[in-house]
Design a protein around this motif. Structure first.
Motif, PDB file in Angstrom:
ATOM      1  N   PRO A  22      17.441  47.931 -63.486  1.00  0.00           N
ATOM      2  CA  PRO A  22      18.828  48.648 -64.179  1.00  0.00           C
ATOM      3  C   PRO A  22      18.353  49.605 -64.912  1.00  0.00           C
ATOM      4  CG  PRO A  22      18.334  45.980 -64.320  1.00  0.00           C
ATOM      5  CD  PRO A  22      16.857  46.697 -63.617  1.00  0.00           C
ATOM      6  N   GLY A  23      19.343  50.435 -65.146  1.00  0.00           N
ATOM      7  CA  GLY A  23      19.246  51.701 -65.735  1.00  0.00           C
ATOM      8  C   GLY A  23      18.436  52.675 -64.789  1.00  0.00           C
ATOM      9  N   GLY A  24      18.062  52.511 -63.655  1.00  0.00           N
ATOM     10  CA  GLY A  24      17.458  53.519 -62.775  1.00  0.00           C
ATOM     11  C   GLY A  24      18.013  53.553 -61.279  1.00  0.00           C
ATOM     12  N   TYR A  25      17.211  53.526 -60.412  1.00  0.00           N
ATOM     13  CA  TYR A  25      17.373  53.555 -58.930  1.00  0.00           C
ATOM     14  C   TYR A  25      17.796  52.130 -58.797  1.00  0.00           C
ATOM     15  CZ  TYR A  25      15.210  58.158 -58.223  1.00  0.00           C
ATOM     16  OH  TYR A  25      14.989  59.492 -58.309  1.00  0.00           O
ATOM     17  N   HIS A  26      18.678  51.959 -57.823  1.00  0.00           N
ATOM     18  CA  HIS A  26      19.299  50.687 -57.710  1.00  0.00           C
ATOM     19  C   HIS A  26      19.958  50.612 -56.340  1.00  0.00           C
ATOM     20  CE1 HIS A  26      22.203  52.261 -60.259  1.00  0.00           C
ATOM     21  NE2 HIS A  26      23.361  51.339 -59.559  1.00  0.00           N
ATOM     22  N   LEU A  27      20.512  49.501 -55.825  1.00  0.00           N
ATOM     23  CA  LEU A  27      21.382  49.374 -54.839  1.00  0.00           C
ATOM     24  C   LEU A  27      22.781  48.734 -55.308  1.00  0.00           C
ATOM     25  CD1 LEU A  27      19.165  47.449 -52.104  1.00  0.00           C
ATOM     26  CD2 LEU A  27      19.484  49.886 -52.347  1.00  0.00           C
ATOM     27  N   MET A  28      23.659  49.503 -54.969  1.00  0.00           N
ATOM     28  CA  MET A  28      25.185  49.025 -55.246  1.00  0.00           C
ATOM     29  C   MET A  28      25.548  48.294 -54.073  1.00  0.00           C
ATOM     30  SD  MET A  28      25.751  49.579 -58.365  1.00  0.00           S
ATOM     31  CE  MET A  28      27.610  48.824 -58.355  1.00  0.00           C
ATOM     32  N   LEU A  29      26.458  46.824 -54.393  1.00  0.00           N
ATOM     33  CA  LEU A  29      26.920  46.215 -53.198  1.00  0.00           C
ATOM     34  C   LEU A  29      28.373  46.117 -53.768  1.00  0.00           C
ATOM     35  CD1 LEU A  29      23.893  45.238 -54.049  1.00  0.00           C
ATOM     36  CD2 LEU A  29      24.628  43.225 -52.662  1.00  0.00           C
ATOM     37  N   PHE A  30      29.177  46.936 -52.907  1.00  0.00           N
ATOM     38  CA  PHE A  30      30.726  46.786 -53.108  1.00  0.00           C
ATOM     39  C   PHE A  30      31.419  45.708 -52.386  1.00  0.00           C
ATOM     40  CE2 PHE A  30      29.023  51.115 -54.231  1.00  0.00           C
ATOM     41  CZ  PHE A  30      29.438  51.349 -55.517  1.00  0.00           C
ATOM     42  N   ASP A  31      32.709  45.419 -52.802  1.00  0.00           N
ATOM     43  CA  ASP A  31      33.686  44.616 -52.149  1.00  0.00           C
ATOM     44  C   ASP A  31      32.620  43.414 -51.477  1.00  0.00           C
ATOM     45  OD1 ASP A  31      35.648  46.333 -52.147  1.00  0.00           O
ATOM     46  OD2 ASP A  31      34.877  47.717 -50.751  1.00  0.00           O
ATOM     47  N   LEU A  32      32.351  42.656 -52.456  1.00  0.00           N
ATOM     48  CA  LEU A  32      31.756  41.422 -51.991  1.00  0.00           C
ATOM     49  C   LEU A  32      32.367  40.428 -51.366  1.00  0.00           C
ATOM     50  CD1 LEU A  32      29.417  40.828 -55.254  1.00  0.00           C
ATOM     51  CD2 LEU A  32      28.694  41.670 -53.089  1.00  0.00           C
ATOM     52  N   LYS A  33      31.787  39.771 -50.260  1.00  0.00           N
ATOM     53  CA  LYS A  33      32.627  38.838 -49.630  1.00  0.00           C
ATOM     54  C   LYS A  33      32.669  37.459 -50.494  1.00  0.00           C
ATOM     55  CE  LYS A  33      30.953  40.602 -45.028  1.00  0.00           C
ATOM     56  NZ  LYS A  33      30.098  40.251 -44.065  1.00  0.00           N
ATOM     57  N   LYS A  34      31.901  37.161 -51.522  1.00  0.00           N
ATOM     58  CA  LYS A  34      31.991  36.050 -52.108  1.00  0.00           C
ATOM     59  C   LYS A  34      31.484  36.305 -53.378  1.00  0.00           C
ATOM     60  CE  LYS A  34      27.750  34.178 -49.876  1.00  0.00           C
ATOM     61  NZ  LYS A  34      27.184  33.153 -49.668  1.00  0.00           N
ATOM     62  N   SER A  35      31.478  35.332 -54.448  1.00  0.00           N
ATOM     63  CA  SER A  35      30.925  35.442 -55.582  1.00  0.00           C
ATOM     64  C   SER A  35      29.390  34.983 -55.555  1.00  0.00           C
ATOM     65  CB  SER A  35      31.376  34.534 -56.484  1.00  0.00           C
ATOM     66  OG  SER A  35      32.957  34.867 -56.878  1.00  0.00           O
ATOM     67  N   LEU A  36      28.516  35.785 -56.402  1.00  0.00           N
ATOM     68  CA  LEU A  36      27.017  35.406 -56.217  1.00  0.00           C
ATOM     69  C   LEU A  36      26.703  34.485 -57.653  1.00  0.00           C
ATOM     70  CD1 LEU A  36      25.857  38.962 -55.204  1.00  0.00           C
ATOM     71  CD2 LEU A  36      26.215  37.070 -53.639  1.00  0.00           C
ATOM     72  N   SER A  37      26.023  33.492 -57.390  1.00  0.00           N
ATOM     73  CA  SER A  37      25.564  32.544 -58.433  1.00  0.00           C
ATOM     74  C   SER A  37      24.055  32.392 -58.439  1.00  0.00           C
ATOM     75  CB  SER A  37      26.163  31.212 -58.481  1.00  0.00           C
ATOM     76  OG  SER A  37      26.104  30.726 -57.085  1.00  0.00           O
ATOM     77  N   ASP A  38      23.654  32.043 -59.507  1.00  0.00           N
ATOM     78  CA  ASP A  38      22.145  31.883 -59.532  1.00  0.00           C
ATOM     79  C   ASP A  38      21.473  31.015 -58.427  1.00  0.00           C
ATOM     80  OD1 ASP A  38      21.861  33.136 -62.094  1.00  0.00           O
ATOM     81  OD2 ASP A  38      21.440  31.726 -63.193  1.00  0.00           O
ATOM     82  N   SER A  39      20.429  31.531 -57.899  1.00  0.00           N
ATOM     83  CA  SER A  39      19.649  30.968 -57.000  1.00  0.00           C
ATOM     84  C   SER A  39      20.041  30.937 -55.733  1.00  0.00           C
ATOM     85  CB  SER A  39      19.385  29.502 -57.216  1.00  0.00           C
ATOM     86  OG  SER A  39      18.653  29.475 -58.600  1.00  0.00           O
TER      87      SER A  39
END
Length: 168
Positions: free
Chosen positions: A105-122
């Motif tokens: 966070p705050g530096g280099y990272h991968l951005m994931l756009f138009d997710l097919k589903k919500s992402l939850s813990d684990s």
């Protein structure tokens, strides 16, 4: 004659299989990936970010990233310019021999756009990362990232998104 042809075909097939297995092993021997994770999303949120630390045993370039949860993964950088956090899409990310590159966070990272589903813990997210060495040879590496929550998910992603510039 037919037996000789079958023997040549079998030898060729075995050599091809060994080459494929060798390149898969080679990819994991070249780039070491530690602590891969993806930020959890809030309901209705269709973007997220991925993080990890990559260390390479030779100079290589990350040229492409694919994921099972979206058709669009981009390599990004973030930096402060005139007290404004600016995010930029990168075509690639060069990794130097032995130098750890933190996607965080705050530096280099991968951005994931138009997710097919919500992402939850684990949950887990599968990535296929494609690298190119200085001879132009490409190799891929599979990465399984864990989804982790954050109390400030929505606020952080919205804040960075307003200065987000990329080309599709």
């Amino acid at each position: 004659m037919i037996e000789r042809h079958k023997l040549h075909l079998l030898s060729f097939s075995l050599a091809l299989l060994l080459m494929i297995v060798s390149s898969i092993t080679q990819a994991q021997d070249i780039v070491s990936i530690q602590n891969p994770w993806v930020r959890a999303t809030n309901p209705g949120q269709n973007i997220s970010a991925g993080y990890m630390t990559m260390t390479s045993t030779q100079d290589v370039t990350l040229i492409r990233v694919k994921s099972d949860i979206t058709e669009s993964v981009e390599i990004h950088s973030m930096k402060m310019e005139n007290n404004v956090m600016k995010m930029r899409m990168l075509d690639s990310l060069a990794l130097s021999l032995g130098k750890p590159y933190k996607l965080e966070p705050g530096g280099y990272h991968l951005m994931l756009f138009d997710l097919k589903k919500s992402l939850s813990d684990s949950q887990t997210v599968d990535f296929e990362m494609t690298f190119k060495n200085n001879k132009g040879a490409e190799f891929t590496q599979k990465v399984k990232a864990i989804v982790k929550g954050s109390e400030n998910n929505h606020h952080q992603l919205q804040q960075s998104d307003h200065e987000h510039h990329h080309n599709h």
